[in-house]
Design a protein around this motif. Structure first.
Motif, short mmCIF file in Angstrom:
data_model
loop_
_atom_site.label_atom_id
_atom_site.label_comp_id
_atom_site.label_asym_id
_atom_site.label_seq_id
_atom_site.Cartn_x
_atom_site.Cartn_y
_atom_site.Cartn_z
N TYR A 58 105.84 -2.18 106.16
CA TYR A 58 106.23 -3.59 106.11
C TYR A 58 106.45 -4.02 104.66
O TYR A 58 107.43 -4.67 104.32
N TYR A 89 109.64 -2.71 103.29
CA TYR A 89 110.85 -3.20 103.94
C TYR A 89 111.13 -4.64 103.56
O TYR A 89 112.27 -5.02 103.32
N PHE A 90 110.07 -5.47 103.51
CA PHE A 90 110.27 -6.89 103.25
C PHE A 90 109.98 -7.29 101.80
O PHE A 90 110.40 -8.35 101.35
N LEU A 91 109.27 -6.47 101.08
CA LEU A 91 108.97 -6.65 99.66
C LEU A 91 108.16 -7.89 99.32
O LEU A 91 108.00 -8.21 98.16
N PHE A 92 107.64 -8.61 100.32
CA PHE A 92 106.78 -9.74 100.01
C PHE A 92 105.69 -9.85 101.05
O PHE A 92 105.97 -9.81 102.24
#
Lengths: 290, 327, 408
Positions: free
Chosen positions: B223, B226-229
């Motif tokens: 996660y 993939y989302f970087l935050f």
């Protein structure tokens, strides 16, 4: 921070907040104690009841404390119907499935409220909402004092109901030994539904007590769920007295740890206590041995 | 010796998806669905096979996510290494919580609630601790290179998550065939009897929980990449704990493909309800909730259970034998 | 109840295949040269915890689109209408992410919205993969514009500017009143926005001559503020500085009123309810004299007044999400005109060089540097009587600050 001028009001605040938590937990503990299900929909039902209290005031001009009577009956019926016609049949008596059904119900109720009433926060502004009773250095808000008194009263009534009436005894019988209760002629399905109805009724009263000082929007009830679970475990699953005392206790703990650790980190006090109780005395204060 | 063919076929079919479609909408959907399936696989080992329901798998997911994010952002650790460490960290948390809970003899709802409490404690700590960025969260710098485990195209992400899911499925199958798996199922069915037969139930549960946590943590690490935050609510929030149990139960708890099936069904349902309900806020979720209840009502053993029953009926019809008695 | 606009119904029909049939049936006999509509993604969290703000944001954006279309659409593209592709971020970053993918697939030329910082971060990043211009409507964290993404533009101010302006204005107000305030208590919600702001304030307040007695974080949601107010009472600061979302802010203010806590001033920075007409209407006593440094519209702008009337005419409150999204869409429409194209790269270039002045915000001249509009700034407001007035900067002010708060 140790001065009595702050400590005493903090403890009193904690008791009053804890009382409302206790009432919400009361509903949950009854449902768990008898049906052995963890009711994921509890928060959403609380939200629905709060909306009901709001509209009773907004549309019918009913003071929330007066509205509590008809709403209790209404939500008892709602809870009864939910258990009898939705959760019971769909759950097939399997714990896992019942879990998912209550989860599904929570999603449906919360979003139905969103569709019907939109997302704005609604509040009730009562003329006496800002009145206070002065006790030493503490200013106790009148609605919260009333809430405290009502919760104690409701807990007492419920306790008497469970001890003295036939239905109450039947409920306790089913909680203790379902098969035996069935053999002695108790309609278990009906008792389950009555219990769920009682649990939902508790939440309806809690909603009426909250509305004078709080607010409602489609997600408002969710804030109370975790803490209600904590109280249920602390007090012993299924115990009315346990829920009340544990609720008050948790309210005070929340208040004091909020003072010492800050409101954010202070929330930890409750959960750490929760974990410790579970690890060392899972039956809680008044519950049966785990 | 069970056939590995079904696993190979399913993985091959899924692997073909990026070759068949260039749509990023579909790819993104599949990535998120597979991620849910992965975390569900973790839950399924402990909950489906072992019968110990956890309401707090977010604790492991979040630990994996934060571990890899913090290592990259604050200590410049390589993303792949961070991923591995994240899995180990999640497993460690799982072992810790498991040790405390199982040695106290917690079972059933009590166990479920204690896992919930641990996840909540982690969430609160993460929301105030400076190392996680407290309320602000942690942002992994955009760095589209394979060495940083970030890719311009969605496809490599898809391969990675598919690979992780495939590995988890293989692990499940291997456990199913092993003695460990037999002990696990035995203690699910009747813990006292298992103990009486000499199974060290505490150790078995602990092992299951550790592996379960490792798998969920892998999901968390993914996660983060993939989302970087991430922030405390994303990493340790109830949404992932719920997703972790929803997928396996809907798909069929205690089966190898349950979480995968469940994740695909649940996610597809979410998209389908959005299409039907249009733009009215919340209406799609009302329909979603209703369908969920209906699925549970009519498929009490999950989708896998439905498929199994269908196969049995079909086999019975084929051989013109009377239907075998249903357990 | 829910708005089923013409646009969304069309999308609904299309997705169920009925659109194809309807299209056949309604084929015009005489075809007119109709310019192809420009698709713009409108992304907000309209369900979940942030749904109120999301819906207000969507309202502002769609009103702008309706206005532009009614006035003839994008003239540089032959009167092409703007077609809104509505998306629900469901109050989560992955929800926002999935919607951006769909919008990209639907071939939008740009996206406006996001609202929450976490959603904006994820959505703008995904949009960047497709070089899809993304206009952030509200999200204030600085990291939104410091990631080096060419596609991301923020029309409104970020944290850094807001905190600095708030402090400058506080010093100015305090000086004018004779420096009566020295001590401060900060109350803030503990996620990205509150925590980030509190950090900045803590760093800068002492340099400006204020002493921070305590910084009190609290979660969203917070069920009860009595203890926070107890602490404030005990510390007896001159100023209370809250940074919260709407519900918590209202609870805090109500609790302060209940507990008779009345500092010399309540000075919010991005106070969730402090500059909210809803709050003033529902709790006029608790709201009196509260100051805020927040997003606001230009009270001297005729278009803004007109929009306010329209929004209130619909029975809605004129909240910041509405006019910020309204302005962002107008900004985008202007970029479309100047680009004279629905091509993403051209729109991005047009935004980069934009000097758009037809918005309704009290900003300086529009100029984007690294995606941040340099002209963006908050203003100071105060609740006076039944209304919210702008008190600073002087160029936009409609009243003078009342400080310190008169006794109850």
């Amino acid at each position: 921070m140790l001065s009595p001028a702050i400590l005493v009001p903090a403890v009193l605040n904690g008791l009053m907040t804890g009382a409302v938590y206790a009432l919400i937990a009361l509903g949950l503990t009854l449902i768990y104690g008898v049906l052995h299900i963890i009711n994921f929909a509890h928060g959403a039902l609380l939200t629905a009841a709060m909306f009901a209290a709001f509209f009773a005031n907004n549309v019918l001009g009913l003071d929330p404390y007066l509205a509590a009577l008809p709403l209790t009956v209404l939500f008892f019926a709602l809870g009864y119907a939910l258990q009898r016609f939705v959760i019971g049949p769909a759950g097939h008596g399997d714990d896992r499935n019942i879990l998912l059904v209550t989860l599904g119900l929570a999603i449906v109720i919360e979003n139905a409220l969103l569709v019907a009433f939109r997302a704005d926060t609604r509040t009730i502004n009562l003329p006496y909402a800002f009145d206070v009773i002065e006790v030493g250095t503490a200013f106790l808000a009148v609605p919260r004092v009333i809430a405290f008194a009502v919760v104690v009263l409701v807990a007492l009534v419920l306790w008497l109901f469970m001890r003295r009436t036939d239905t109450g005894k039947a409920i306790r019988a089913v909680a203790k030994e379902k098969f035996g209760a069935e053999l002695s002629g108790i309609d278990v399905g009906h008792i389950y539904a009555v219990t769920f109805g009682l649990g939902t009724a508790c939440v309806a009263v809690a909603a009426c007590l909250l509305m004078p000082t709080y607010y409602v929007n489609p997600t408002a009830g969710n804030a109370f769920v975790l803490i209600a679970f904590t109280i249920v475990v602390l007090g012993g699953m299924g115990s009315v007295a346990g829920a009340l005392i544990a609720g008050l206790f948790v309210g005070v703990v929340e208040s004091l740890s909020g003072l010492y650790l800050g409101e954010s980190l202070g929330q930890i006090g409750i959960f750490v206590m929760f974990i410790l109780v579970l690890l060392f005395r899972p039956s809680g204060l008044f519950g049966e041995r785990a | 010796m069970r056939a590995w063919a079904p696993i190979a076929i399913v993985v091959a079919l899924l692997a073909a998806v990026p070759l068949v479609t260039a749509s990023n909408v579909v790819l993104n959907f599949m990535v998120v669905a597979l991620l849910t399936a992965l975390v569900g696989q973790g839950w399924n080992l402990l909950g489906g096979y072992g019968g110990q329901y956890s309401f707090g798998h977010a604790a492991f997911f979040g630990t994996g996510a934060y571990a890899t994010a913090i290592l990259q952002v604050r200590y410049g650790v390589n993303a792949w290494l961070g991923f591995a460490i994240g899995i180990a960290a999640g497993a460690a948390v799982g072992a810790f919580i498991g040790a405390l809970s199982f040695r106290s003899g917690l079972k059933g709802s009590y166990f479920a609630l204690v896992t919930l409490a641990f996840a909540e404690v982690l969430r609160i700590v993460a929301s105030v601790a400076p190392i996680t960025g407290a309320g602000v969260g942690t942002l992994i710098k955009l760095d589209l290179r394979a060495e940083a485990l970030q890719f311009q195209s969605r496809v490599p992400f898809y391969w990675i998550i598919l690979g992780l899911v495939a590995v988890s499925v293989v692990i499940m199958r291997m456990i199913e065939d092993s003695r460990f798996g037999a002990y696990l199922v035995a203690l699910r069915e009747n813990e006292d009897a298992a103990k009486a037969l000499g199974v060290n139930t505490t150790l078995v549960k602990l092992a299951a929980m550790t592996i379960s946590a490792a798998i969920a943590a892998a999901g968390g690490c993914f996660y983060a990449q993939y989302f970087l935050f991430i922030d405390a609510g994303i990493a340790y929030g109830p949404w992932i704990s719920i997703a972790a149990l929803l997928a396996p139960i809907v798909g069929g708890a205690g089966t190898v493909f349950g979480p995968l099936l469940g994740a695909l069904v649940v996610k597809t349902l979410g998209e389908a309800t959005k299409l039907v309900a249009g733009d009215a806020p919340g209406l799609d979720l009302v329909i979603y909730g209703c369908v969920l209840i209906l699925i549970v009502a009519f498929a009490p053993s999950g989708i896998a259970g439905l498929l199994l029953k269908a196969r049995q009926r079909f086999a019975a019809l084929k051989s013109l034998r009377p239907e075998p008695p249903h357990g | 109840m829910f708005r089923f606009s013409r646009v969304s119904r069309r999308r609904f029909l299309q997705s169920t295949g009925l659109g194809a049939v309807a299209g056949l049936v309604s084929a015009p006999v005489v075809s007119r040269a109709q310019a192809t509509a420009v698709k713009v993604g409108i992304l907000h969290p309209v369900s979940g915890a942030l749904s109120y703000s999301g819906q207000q944001g969507r309202l502002g954006a769609t009103m702008a689109i309706d206005e532009i279309n009614a006035a003839g659409g994008i003239k540089a593209l032959g009167g092409a209408k703007i077609e809104a592709v509505l998306g629900d971020a469901q109050s989560t970053p992955d929800g926002g992410n999935a919607e951006v993918e769909k919008m990209n697939s639907a071939e939008v030329s740009a996206i406006v919205g996001g609202y929450a910082s976490a959603i904006c971060l994820a959505a703008s990043q995904t949009a960047a993969r497709y070089d899809l211009p993304y206009v952030v409507d509200v999200g204030v964290v600085d990291s939104i514009v410091t990631r080096g993404l060419k596609n991301t533009f923020r029309f409104g101010p970020g944290f850094g500017v807001i905190a600095k302006t708030a402090l400058d204005n506080l010093v100015s107000i305090n000086d004018q009143a004779g420096k009566v305030a020295k001590t401060v208590v900060i109350v803030h919600e503990d996620s990205a926005f509150g925590a980030g702001l509190a950090k900045l304030l803590n760093a800068q307040l002492p340099d400006r001559g204020f002493q921070v007695l305590a910084t009190i974080p609290h979660p969203t949601p917070t069920r009860d503020f009595n203890n926070v107010v107890l602490q404030i009472k005990a510390l007896n600061p001159d100023l209370v500085i809250p940074a919260d979302y709407y519900n918590e802010y209202v609870l805090l203010a109500r609790t302060m009123q209940q507990q008779r806590v009345r500092p010399k001033g309540i000075y919010s920075v991005l106070g969730g309810a402090a500059s909210s007409y809803k709050f003033v209407k529902e709790f006029p006593e608790a709201a009196q004299y509260i100051m805020d440094c927040n997003h606001w519209f230009d009270p001297k702008n005729a278009k803004a007044i007109d929009l306010k009337k329209k929004v209130e005419g619909k029975g809605e409150f004129f909240t910041y999400e509405v006019y910020m999204n309204y302005s962002c869409v107008l900004l985008l429409a202007d970029a479309l005109e100047r680009a004279a194209s629905a091509d993403r790269a051209k729109i991005t270039a047009a935004l980069e060089s934009s000097t758009f002045a037809g918005h309704v915000m009290p900003y300086g001249p529009t100029k984007f540097v690294n995606g941040q509009n340099q002209g963006a700034a908050p203003v100071n407001t105060q609740v006076l009587g039944n209304d919210i007035q702008v008190i600073l900067p002087a160029a936009f002010a409609s009243a003078k600050a009342v400080f310190p708060m008169p006794p109850a």
